[in-house]
Motif scaffolding. Structure first.
Motif, PDB file in Angstrom:
ATOM      1  N   ARG A   1       0.858  -1.179   0.000  1.00 36.85           N
ATOM      2  CA  ARG A   1       0.000   0.000   0.000  1.00 36.85           C
ATOM      3  C   ARG A   1       0.892   1.225   0.000  1.00 36.85           C
ATOM      4  N   GLN A   2       0.906   1.927  -1.097  1.00 34.31           N
ATOM      5  CA  GLN A   2       1.694   3.146  -1.152  1.00 34.31           C
ATOM      6  C   GLN A   2       1.110   4.081  -2.200  1.00 34.31           C
ATOM      7  N   SER A   3       1.314   5.344  -1.984  1.00 30.77           N
ATOM      8  CA  SER A   3       0.853   6.362  -2.912  1.00 30.77           C
ATOM      9  C   SER A   3       1.781   7.551  -2.791  1.00 30.77           C
ATOM     10  N   GLY A   4       2.492   7.832  -3.856  1.00 28.63           N
ATOM     11  CA  GLY A   4       3.439   8.945  -3.812  1.00 28.63           C
ATOM     12  C   GLY A   4       4.502   8.706  -2.756  1.00 28.63           C
TER      13      GLY A   4
END
Length: 107
Positions: free
Chosen positions: A27-30
């Motif tokens: 889970r990652q974003s930016g």
């Protein structure tokens, strides 16, 4: 409980782990980084792997050592057990693919 999974023996290690729902999802974003988790896969296969992984953690010398190493490294017991479940499905896949029988390790 009879578990039928015709794909065993035809998939790669990553594919078989994903089929069983034992592959980590990141889970990652930016710049934000969350914890990895597992999801999906076939529930009956996950259910069928739980008890053998628990038994392997106690009685199989190689898998017990792997489990103990993860626990000593600070991993939660459920995470270590999930790793054993993945290892078991990978072993089953390799054994079926190579058309071999399970042979216990002897001293």
């Amino acid at each position: 409980m009879l578990v039928e999974c015709p794909e065993i023996g035809t998939l790669t290690r990553k594919q078989i782990a994903s089929l069983a729902g034992r592959a980590p999802m990141t889970r990652q974003s930016g710049q934000w980084r969350g914890k990895a988790f597992i999801q999906g896969g076939r529930k009956f296969l996950r259910d069928a792997l739980y008890m053998p992984a628990l038994v392997a953690a106690r009685f199989n010398p190689d898998l017990r050592q792997r489990y103990q190493t993860m626990i000593q490294a600070g991993k939660p017991a459920k995470v270590a057990l999930t790793a054993l479940m993945r290892k078991l499905i990978e072993l089953a896949n390799a054994i079926v693919r190579q058309d071999r029988e399970w042979t216990p390790k002897t001293a």
